[in-house]
Design an enzyme around this catalytic site. Structure first.
Site, PDB file in Angstrom:
ATOM      1  N   ASP A 137       0.543  -1.579   0.326  1.00  0.00           N
ATOM      2  CA  ASP A 137       0.000   0.361  -0.035  1.00  0.00           C
ATOM      3  C   ASP A 137       0.901   1.242  -0.117  1.00  0.00           C
ATOM      4  OD1 ASP A 137       0.807   1.154   2.686  1.00  0.00           O
ATOM      5  OD2 ASP A 137      -1.049  -0.747   2.871  1.00  0.00           O
ATOM      6  N   ALA A 138       0.351   2.039  -0.770  1.00  0.00           N
ATOM      7  CA  ALA A 138       1.055   3.863  -0.435  1.00  0.00           C
ATOM      8  C   ALA A 138       1.886   3.578   0.905  1.00  0.00           C
ATOM      9  CB  ALA A 138       0.482   4.539  -1.393  1.00  0.00           C
TER      10      ALA A 138
END
Length: 272
Positions: A137-138
């Site tokens: 995920d970011a």
């Protein structure tokens, strides 16, 4: 090792391991229009041409499952598979394998319709079409693998092969001794139970701790959800290892090619 057949690739059969013997049902793997086996092995980084000849003579090389001991054998690298000491050697020079240190704020896609920074931006200068193996995920940085080898990528992402991934997380402390035991026993999340392969406390200071967690699950935000469940919500999270591949000192946003040993180990982990 200088002077030995293992220089470059590092193959060493376990002590006491009997030398593979040809099957009584051997088939002819020789392709008269192919390339000499020792030349292909040397080009793949297994070792020098002479070292590869020694490996063949020792019966440590198999083509399409058949042990080869003759130096004159030629094969087609596009259609035949080769293993040394049971580890597959990638002979296709068009296949590429990379480790990327994904920075924070970068999404795990090769292009993003919303215009956010993505992995594709980091490799846009590469001539080949690469795709990522799994996602981060970011808000998570660290190791992600890139390749144009679709078969290996699919296998590595399939849960049945259980390729372990290692994360380092900073969490609020102190971390009780029962946390690891609870995580190893398994926790029921909303999408089913999850158990970690291992958990350890790396470091601690007043009010904070660094922990290492290893698991082979690939569910979305699974590490964050697990640590949240045991009362230690993640403050920072970095993936430092996928199977045999280590992040090491690779800088954020940088790419490095995997070496021959790493590729062979990934093939082994994927059952290829």
């Amino acid at each position: 090792m200088p002077g030995g057949p293992d220089r470059g690739f590092g193959f060493r059969p376990p002590k006491g391991t009997p030398k593979p013997k040809p099957s009584p049902h051997d088939v002819d793997v020789h392709d008269p229009n192919g390339v000499r086996l020792q030349k292909l092995l040397a080009s793949a980084g297994v070792g020098s041409r002479r070292a590869c000849e020694t490996l063949i003579g020792q019966g440590r090389v198999a083509v399409d499952g058949q042990v080869v001991t003759e130096l004159g054998v030629r094969i087609d690298p596009a259609t035949q598979t080769v293993h040394v000491d049971g580890e597959r050697i990638q002979l296709d020079e068009d296949r590429r394998y990379f480790a990327l240190n994904k920075p924070l704020g970068v999404v795990s896609t090769m292009q993003d319709d919303l215009g956010r920074p993505c992995i594709g931006d980091l490799v846009e200068q590469r001539p080949e079409r690469l795709f990522h193996v799994g996602r981060l995920d970011a808000e998570t940085d660290g190791l992600i693998l890139l390749t144009n080898d679709g078969e290996l990528s699919n296998r590595l992402q399939h849960p049945s092969y259980g390729v372990p991934k290692t994360y380092i997380a900073r969490v609020p402390g102190p971390v009780g001794r029962d946390v690891g035991r609870t995580l190893r026993a398994g926790i029921d999340l909303e999408d089913g139970p999850v158990a970690v392969d291992s958990f350890r406390l790396v470091d601690s200071a007043p009010g904070k701790a660094i922990v290492e967690i290893v698991l082979h699950e690939g569910r979305k935000h699974v590490v964050r959800r697990l640590l949240e469940e045991v009362g230690h919500p993640v403050e920072t999270l970095t993936r430092v290892q996928v199977g045999p591949v280590l992040l090491g000192d690779l800088k954020p946003g940088k790419l490095r090619p995997l070496n021959s040993r790493e590729v062979a180990s990934l093939y082994k982990a994927a059952g290829l």
